[in-house]
Every structure is written in C-alpha cells, then in structure tokens.
Write an enzyme that holds these catalytic residues in place. Structure first.
Site, short mmCIF file in Angstrom:
data_model
loop_
_atom_site.label_atom_id
_atom_site.label_comp_id
_atom_site.label_asym_id
_atom_site.label_seq_id
_atom_site.Cartn_x
_atom_site.Cartn_y
_atom_site.Cartn_z
N CYS A 1 -6.79 -4.07 2.15
CA CYS A 1 -6.20 -5.21 1.43
C CYS A 1 -6.51 -6.57 2.04
CB CYS A 1 -4.70 -5.02 1.33
SG CYS A 1 -4.30 -3.46 0.55
C1 UGA Z 1 -0.79 -5.11 3.33
C2 UGA Z 1 0.52 -5.88 3.06
O1 UGA Z 1 1.32 -5.86 4.24
C3 UGA Z 1 1.29 -5.28 1.89
O2 UGA Z 1 2.43 -6.07 1.60
C4 UGA Z 1 0.37 -5.25 0.67
O3 UGA Z 1 1.01 -4.64 -0.45
C5 UGA Z 1 -0.88 -4.46 1.00
O4 UGA Z 1 -1.56 -5.08 2.12
C6 UGA Z 1 -1.77 -4.48 -0.23
O5 UGA Z 1 -2.22 -5.56 -0.63
O6 UGA Z 1 -1.90 -3.43 -0.89
P1 UGA Z 1 -1.40 -2.81 4.58
O7 UGA Z 1 -2.81 -3.27 4.46
O8 UGA Z 1 -1.05 -1.44 4.16
O9 UGA Z 1 -0.43 -3.79 3.72
O10 UGA Z 1 -0.95 -2.92 6.10
P2 UGA Z 1 -0.27 -4.01 7.05
O11 UGA Z 1 0.89 -3.37 7.71
O12 UGA Z 1 -0.02 -5.28 6.37
O13 UGA Z 1 -1.40 -4.20 8.16
C7 UGA Z 1 -2.68 -4.75 7.84
C8 UGA Z 1 -3.48 -4.96 9.09
O14 UGA Z 1 -2.94 -6.04 9.87
C9 UGA Z 1 -3.55 -3.76 10.05
O15 UGA Z 1 -4.86 -3.58 10.52
C10 UGA Z 1 -2.62 -4.15 11.18
O16 UGA Z 1 -2.99 -3.56 12.42
C11 UGA Z 1 -2.82 -5.65 11.23
N1 UGA Z 1 -1.66 -6.37 11.83
C12 UGA Z 1 -0.45 -6.36 11.22
C13 UGA Z 1 -1.85 -7.07 13.02
O17 UGA Z 1 -2.95 -7.12 13.59
N2 UGA Z 1 -0.77 -7.75 13.55
C14 UGA Z 1 0.45 -7.75 12.96
O18 UGA Z 1 1.37 -8.41 13.49
C15 UGA Z 1 0.61 -7.04 11.77
#
Ligand code: UGA
Length: 454
Positions: A272
């Site tokens: 995403c």
């Molecule tokens: C993300 C959004 O959080 C959802 O709200 C959205 O619905 C989804 O995309 C989508 O568009 O379908 P997702 O990709 O499943 O969800 O996962 P996240 O938990 O957001 O993490 C995304 C990435 O960011 C991961 O690689 C994670 O490691 C990284 N991340 C997250 C960080 O590096 N630091 C953080 O503080 C949080």
C-alpha cells in the site's frame, strides 16, 4: 435492510470484508477469476497468512454465510449491494493501473443489465480522485444500459485495514468513509454500516472524489510520518548519546503529534504505502502540482534500507565472502507478504557485495524462496540463522525475535555484531555483551568494550 452482499476481488480487502460481514449474519457471495483460490476459500482456507482469518472464514463457510465462486458473476443478481475490491497496482511509471478495476466494472454492469430492482455498487479499491465518477460510472452505465442514480447507485468506500490486523480492523474501524454519487446511494450504504457497526463508529459522508482523496491522504500522511522519523533517526546517528527512540516517545506524548507510526527503522514496505505514495505523486503532477513533500517521503524511504547495509560495511569492511544473517523477511510482522518488503533491497545489496546471506522468518520463507530461489540460504529457526554469522541484521520485528537475548547472539555468531533495523532491543543491555548498532542510535563515545568483543 439488505443482508445479501457480493464482493468482487478476494485479496486482503475483499476477503476480510467478506468474512467480516459473513460472521455478523450477512449472506455474502465472493467472486474471483481464480478457481483455485475460490476452491480454497470454500474449504475455509485463506490464500494468505492473516491472524484470526482462518478460524472466522471456516465458521462463515460452515454456517453457509460465505460462498466464493470463480467466473460465475450471475451471483451478483442474487444480491443488492456489490463491493468492488479488485487490485489497483502501480504501472512502471508509478501511476495507478486501472485495467483490472475497469474489467470488474464492465463485468458488474453486464450482469446488472438483467436486474430489475435497484442495485448499489461500492468501490472499495484504492483509486485516484475522479476515477469512480469519470471512469467507472460510464463503464457501468454503458455495459448495463442503465442510469446511475436512477437504476443503480454508486459509492466510494475506502478501506483502512492493516495487514496482520485485517479482520480486527474490519470489525473495529476508527471511522467509515462513504463517498456518494447521490443521496440514495449514500443512504443505502449508511444503513448497511449502521446495522453492521451500531452507532459508536463515526461514519463520514462525502463526495465520491473526496472519499478517494481521503484514502490517499491518510496513507501518504502515515508514510510521511515514517520518513520524517527516519530522517530524525539518521541525524541522531551522527550525534553521540542521542537515541531516536526516546525522541519519538517524547514527541508522541504531545497529543497533536501522537505516538503511532513514529517507529524509526529501515522504512515502509507492503502493498500500500509505496504504491499509494507513488500514485499520488503521479496524480498530483498530472493535475498540475509538484508534490515536493511526497517526493521526499519516497526518496527517504528508498534510501533507508541502504543504511543498514552501509553500517554493516563500516563494521566488517569488505563484505565479500562474509556471512550475514537476516532476521525477518515479511514487510511487517504477522504476515507472509513480501511485497516491497525492505528485506528485498537489503538482501540484493548484500549479494551484490559478495556476501553470503542466510535468512529466517516465522512464516515468509516460502514467499522468499519464490523471490531469491537458491541465491540465499534458508534457516529453520532464528538461532540456526545466527550460527557462525559475521553480522546479523534485524529486519522485521516479529515477537519471536524480541525474545532473543544478547547471549543468543554472542554464543551462536562467529562475530557477535547485531544491527537492529527496527529498534526492538535494549541498547544498554545488548551493548554490554555484543557489538550493537541500531537505526537512530547515536554512537556512545565509541564503545571500546564492544570493539574488544569483536
Ligand atoms: C497500511 C495502512 O496502515 C492501512 O490503514 C491501509 O488500509 C493499508 O495500508 C492499505 O492501504 O490497504 P499496511 O500496509 O497493512 O496498512 O501496514 P502498516 O501497519 O501501515 O505498515 C506499513 C509499513 O510501514 C510496514 O513496512 C511497517 O514496517 C512500516 N512502519 C509502520 C514503520 O516503518 N514505522 C512505523 O512506525 C509504522
């Protein structure tokens, strides 16, 4: 109040939505083009790893509340609302690929030609502002021979669920956004969600295009928050005795900032954020605005994985022939998904430098095998991965890795050097026994004791 729903596209969003509705008493018909996938779903087996999904899918299938078919779009006619959850991947220039969602719209329209009563079509897929109204509506009208607003309704209902917490987020969202073509469309979907969620969940009603923008703005903001804290982390690393973790903790206590998505590390991956930030950049340029901030978000994210490889090189010198252990492959914990996972550029760079790479992940090894084949070695456990390694890079913060102690690294590795790419280990404790480096951790006036250990 209708209880008969159909969902086209059965990836994370489609399947979680389908299961969510089915376990709460709605009759759901899911459609896919992949008969193997349909067969699995009908046996209660999700096609991907997602906590709680299997149990609930099984329950929905057993109670005959969820059925999945391939190539049998006639089923749409037995329902009153159809959700579109088809994928919208990136094209090579970063802009959004609408090919699949256009085909879905045409398929739905063709079926609606035979329907006598009102039907609501709801776009759940992520699409750039204007797509539902200017591209999908005319396709459905043409293929159905019907008029939007009169014979059928149209809504845009962005999805905010996270992988790894997909069902939980589906059942307890922070908010629901309904973009509506007209009042009747919005009212129909509003009634469905009020019935589904009760009155505690905020439901916002907007235009179709505003709903589309809300999805991109939300993902771009979260991605920017991550690139922001990674920028601060990279500065912290240059300054003795500064730790980004403490900086983020204190920042997060300010209610205007909030602590979520301030975890510094090797950057964001997944299906995403990378795709949506790129698509919003391309869209913005197309409509005549250069989105400098979003471009920086993307640039910082692309550079971030290199930082751990660089740290590794600084510590080991030439990486040729050195054995590097990688803990974690999935783009985040609780999933086997490696789309845009940070492990990929890290491993590729290490291989380019001539390193021998050994990896471990609790669930993503089968996915990794399809990407790296025999180019790397696959360990059977975290400890097995560490055996005789010259350096270890922690890439994904699985709980299992949080339980490892500095002793585990010291005992098993050839040289006890650990680079914490997700900030899960306590620097004070770990620096006592091993040589410990981490994203966003400023050098202690060079840790001489640790140097001796190496
Ligand atoms: C993300 C959004 O959080 C959802 O709200 C959205 O619905 C989804 O995309 C989508 O568009 O379908 P997702 O990709 O499943 O969800 O996962 P996240 O938990 O957001 O993490 C995304 C990435 O960011 C991961 O690689 C994670 O490691 C990284 N991340 C997250 C960080 O590096 N630091 C953080 O503080 C949080």
């Amino acid at each position: 109040m209708t209880k008969r729903l159909s969902i086209v596209g059965i990836g994370y969003v489609g399947l979680s939505t389908a299961v969510g509705f089915a376990i709460k008493g709605y009759q759901v018909h899911a459609l896919t083009h992949n008969s193997e996938k349909a067969q699995k779903i009908n046996q209660g087996i999700p096609p991907f790893h997602e906590p709680d999904l299997q149990k609930n899918l099984q329950e929905a299938v057993n109670k005959k509340m969820l059925k999945c078919t391939a190539k049998d779009a006639d089923m749409i006619l037995n329902t009153d609302i159809t959700f579109i959850a088809t994928g919208t991947p990136s094209k090579s220039d970063g802009s959004i690929e609408l090919k699949y969602i256009k085909e879905t719209a045409k398929e739905i329209g063709t079926k609606l030609r035979k329907k006598q009563s009102y039907h609501l079509v709801v776009v759940k897929s992520t699409v750039v502002p204007g797509t539902t109204e200017r591209i999908l509506k005319p396709i459905i009208e043409k293929s159905s021979g019907k008029q939007c607003g009169k014979d059928f309704g149209l809504c845009m209902n962005p999805e905010f669920l996270r992988q790894g917490a997909a069902l939980q987020d589906t059942l307890n969202p922070d908010r629901v956004v309904i973009g509506e073509f007209d009042k009747r469309s919005g009212e129909t979907l509003f009634n469905l969600y009020r019935d589904f969620y009760g009155s505690d969940t905020p439901i916002l009603r907007t235009s179709l295009s505003t709903a589309e923008m809300i999805k991109y703005a939300s993902n771009a903001f979260l991605a920017t928050k991550i690139s922001f804290i990674n920028t601060i982390a990279n500065i912290c690393e240059q300054v003795p005795n500064v730790d980004v973790k403490k900086v983020a903790e204190a920042m997060g206590l300010d209610k205007r900032i909030g602590k979520a998505f301030l975890n510094a590390g090797i950057g964001y991956g997944g299906s995403c954020f990378p795709k949506d930030v790129k698509a919003l950049i391309a869209f913005s340029e197309e409509v005549g605005y250069e989105p400098i901030l979003l471009k920086s978000t993307e640039t910082v994210n692309q550079a971030q994985p290199n930082r751990v490889v660089q740290l590794c090189k600084n510590l080991l010198g030439d990486l040729n022939g050195k054995s590097i252990a990688i803990l974690g492959l999935a783009f985040k914990p609780e999933t086997d998904d490696m789309r845009e996972a940070r492990a990929i550029p890290i491993i590729n760079k290490l291989l380019q430098e001539g390193a021998k790479v050994i990896v471990y992940d609790p669930v993503a090894i089968p996915t990794a095998r399809t990407i790296f084949k025999e180019k790397i070695r696959y360990a059977v456990s975290a400890i097995d991965c560490l055996k005789n390694a010259d350096c270890c890079i922690l890439v994904t913060e699985w709980d299992e890795f949080k339980n490892l102690t500095s002793e585990d690294f010291r005992k098993n590795m050839k040289k006890p050097i650990l680079i914490d790419g997700r900030r899960i280990y306590n620097p004070e404790k770990f620096s006592q026994k091993i040589f410990f480096k981490a994203i966003g951790l400023g050098n202690k006036s060079e840790n001489t004791r640790a140097k001796e250990l190496v």
